[in-house]
Design a protein around this motif. Structure first.
Motif, PDB file in Angstrom:
ATOM      1  N   ARG A   1      66.024 -10.281  21.588  1.00 31.56           N
ATOM      2  CA  ARG A   1      67.537 -10.654  22.191  1.00 31.56           C
ATOM      3  C   ARG A   1      67.113 -10.696  24.016  1.00 31.56           C
ATOM      4  N   LYS A   2      65.715  -9.767  24.078  1.00 28.39           N
ATOM      5  CA  LYS A   2      65.280  -9.667  25.719  1.00 28.39           C
ATOM      6  C   LYS A   2      64.578 -10.299  25.980  1.00 28.39           C
TER       7      LYS A   2
ATOM      8  N   ILE B   1      71.102 -17.766  27.752  1.00 28.63           N
ATOM      9  CA  ILE B   1      70.170 -17.108  26.315  1.00 28.63           C
ATOM     10  C   ILE B   1      70.726 -16.756  25.734  1.00 28.63           C
ATOM     11  N   ALA B   2      70.055 -16.594  23.921  1.00 31.11           N
ATOM     12  CA  ALA B   2      70.728 -15.899  23.049  1.00 31.11           C
ATOM     13  C   ALA B   2      69.772 -15.139  22.536  1.00 31.11           C
ATOM     14  N   ALA B   3      68.367 -15.894  23.026  1.00 33.27           N
ATOM     15  CA  ALA B   3      67.178 -15.851  22.129  1.00 33.27           C
ATOM     16  C   ALA B   3      65.610 -16.312  22.368  1.00 33.27           C
ATOM     17  N   TYR B   4      64.984 -15.809  22.657  1.00 34.52           N
ATOM     18  CA  TYR B   4      63.703 -15.756  22.820  1.00 34.52           C
ATOM     19  C   TYR B   4      62.613 -15.601  21.658  1.00 34.52           C
ATOM     20  N   ARG B   5      61.916 -16.828  21.157  1.00 34.03           N
ATOM     21  CA  ARG B   5      61.710 -16.555  20.067  1.00 34.03           C
ATOM     22  C   ARG B   5      59.506 -17.333  21.030  1.00 34.03           C
TER      23      ARG B   5
ATOM     24  N   ILE C   1      63.182 -20.630  24.587  1.00 32.40           N
ATOM     25  CA  ILE C   1      64.455 -19.935  23.641  1.00 32.40           C
ATOM     26  C   ILE C   1      65.766 -20.471  23.241  1.00 32.40           C
ATOM     27  N   VAL C   2      66.437 -19.580  22.415  1.00 32.79           N
ATOM     28  CA  VAL C   2      67.923 -20.677  21.719  1.00 32.79           C
ATOM     29  C   VAL C   2      68.650 -20.002  23.168  1.00 32.79           C
ATOM     30  N   VAL C   3      69.522 -21.160  22.963  1.00 33.81           N
ATOM     31  CA  VAL C   3      70.538 -21.244  23.575  1.00 33.81           C
ATOM     32  C   VAL C   3      71.987 -21.084  23.504  1.00 33.81           C
ATOM     33  N   GLU C   4      72.893 -20.529  23.674  1.00 33.94           N
ATOM     34  CA  GLU C   4      74.274 -20.393  22.833  1.00 33.94           C
ATOM     35  C   GLU C   4      75.297 -20.918  24.169  1.00 33.94           C
ATOM     36  N   ASP C   5      76.754 -21.295  24.547  1.00 31.23           N
ATOM     37  CA  ASP C   5      77.395 -21.032  25.396  1.00 31.23           C
ATOM     38  C   ASP C   5      76.730 -21.084  26.545  1.00 31.23           C
TER      39      ASP C   5
END
Length: 67
Positions: A14-15, A52-56, A45-49
């Motif tokens: 998440r950072k 960025i919600a998470a980095y993968r 990246i995962v995007v929510e609302d």
């Protein structure tokens, strides 16, 4: 002579991407012996609302097989 193997793993944070990479390598080193390096194959990246919600990261980890 050494023989190496490559395994593909995915890690998330998440950072930051850097944190995802460090977590992935640390986890791989717990299971795999003789980790020699890694190739970062893909970042996402995962995007929510709208944020960025998470980095993968997808990475290929190289380790030397035991004799």
């Amino acid at each position: 002579m050494s023989v190496a193997r490559v395994t593909e793993i995915t890690s998330s944070s998440r950072k930051s991407f850097q944190d995802a990479i460090e977590k992935g390598i640390a986890r791989a080193a717990k299971t795999l012996k003789n980790v020699e390096g890694a190739w970062i194959q893909d970042q996402k990246i995962v995007v929510e609302d709208g944020k960025i919600a998470a980095y993968r990261v997808n990475m290929k980890v190289t380790f030397i097989l035991a004799e």
